[in-house]
Design a protein around this motif. Sequence first.
Motif, PDB file in Angstrom:
ATOM      1  N   VAL A  87       1.188 -26.618  -1.360  1.00 16.70           N
ATOM      2  CA  VAL A  87       2.603 -26.298  -1.218  1.00 16.70           C
ATOM      3  C   VAL A  87       3.073 -25.553  -2.467  1.00 16.70           C
ATOM      4  O   VAL A  87       2.969 -26.071  -3.586  1.00 16.70           O
ATOM      5  N   LEU A  92      10.198 -23.234  -2.232  1.00 18.87           N
ATOM      6  CA  LEU A  92      10.981 -24.318  -1.639  1.00 18.87           C
ATOM      7  C   LEU A  92      12.445 -24.226  -2.063  1.00 18.87           C
ATOM      8  O   LEU A  92      12.739 -23.882  -3.218  1.00 18.87           O
ATOM      9  N   ASP A  93      13.359 -24.551  -1.137  1.00 21.74           N
ATOM     10  CA  ASP A  93      14.758 -24.669  -1.535  1.00 21.74           C
ATOM     11  C   ASP A  93      14.942 -26.007  -2.250  1.00 21.74           C
ATOM     12  O   ASP A  93      14.032 -26.834  -2.310  1.00 21.74           O
ATOM     13  N   LYS A  95      16.516 -28.742  -1.585  1.00 24.57           N
ATOM     14  CA  LYS A  95      16.362 -29.960  -0.792  1.00 24.57           C
ATOM     15  C   LYS A  95      14.891 -30.286  -0.564  1.00 24.57           C
ATOM     16  O   LYS A  95      14.455 -31.430  -0.726  1.00 24.57           O
ATOM     17  N   ARG A  96      14.109 -29.260  -0.197  1.00 23.52           N
ATOM     18  CA  ARG A  96      12.681 -29.497   0.061  1.00 23.52           C
ATOM     19  C   ARG A  96      11.931 -29.792  -1.227  1.00 23.52           C
ATOM     20  O   ARG A  96      10.980 -30.582  -1.244  1.00 23.52           O
ATOM     21  N   ARG A  99      12.551 -33.392  -2.056  1.00 26.79           N
ATOM     22  CA  ARG A  99      11.764 -34.253  -1.174  1.00 26.79           C
ATOM     23  C   ARG A  99      10.306 -34.274  -1.603  1.00 26.79           C
ATOM     24  O   ARG A  99       9.664 -35.326  -1.609  1.00 26.79           O
ATOM     25  N   LEU A 100       9.771 -33.111  -1.975  1.00 28.01           N
ATOM     26  CA  LEU A 100       8.374 -33.057  -2.422  1.00 28.01           C
ATOM     27  C   LEU A 100       8.180 -33.878  -3.692  1.00 28.01           C
ATOM     28  O   LEU A 100       7.214 -34.633  -3.812  1.00 28.01           O
TER      29      LEU A 100
END
Length: 263
Positions: A87, A92-93, A95-96, A99-100
């Motif tokens: 990943v 990634l934004d 939010k993502r 989360r990651l």
Amino acid sequence: MTHTAPITDEALAEPGAGDLAARALRITKVYGSGDARVTALDGVTLGIPRGRFTAIMGPSGSGKSTLMHCMAGLDSIDSGRVLIGDVELNKLDDKRLTRLRRDKVGFIFQAFNLVPTLTALENITLPLDIAGRRPDREWLDRVIDTVGLRPRLGHRPNQLSGGQQQRVACARALASRPEIIFADEPTGNLDSRSGAEVLGFLRDSVREMGQTIVMVTHDPAAAAYADEVVFLSDGRITDTMAAPTAEKVLERMKGFDLPGAGS
């Protein structure tokens, strides 16, 4: 044996390259501008193999903490690529990315960052509770026993020694079974005996539990617990050392103090 040494850009770019937990590909990070411009990372390429304990060392201002923060997704990069598994973080934004970090990454800092009103057990499970996830009971028991905290689970942080508090922080990082744990000077606030206990636990979590750990440290004795040491100077990787000892690391660090070293 997989090494943490700089890898070719082509090899690093491949999905799942060399079974790496994290990768940095030609990353740069610059702070300030004009006369105040500082290049903290200058085209760093690095792979972190799974199930290994990697230490990052270098003189003050070498970029070691910046490298860790960028690879952990705590700080942005100016160019290049950073991946956790396959990943790519810079795609990634917010939010993502959040989360990651929550699901895939564990963190241990010099300050223990425990919640004073919670017990040791409540502190350990806090990230899982926030994420609305049930702990894997068998795994949690294994973490608690490995860190040696079972008799102290009902105690609050002010009832624990510094070494015990940092072991709670280590257990908290491990509880969610992250892909990788980043530790920033985890023994910096501890006496030598407590520091050795924490480092021994981190080493055991790699050898017995298959955890992947990246630790920034300035202490050769701490680095000796790692499988491999990566040396930074002036924002660049200058050397790596497998099977380090405190003596070999100290000797290598002396080279950074020589006139022109690392330039």
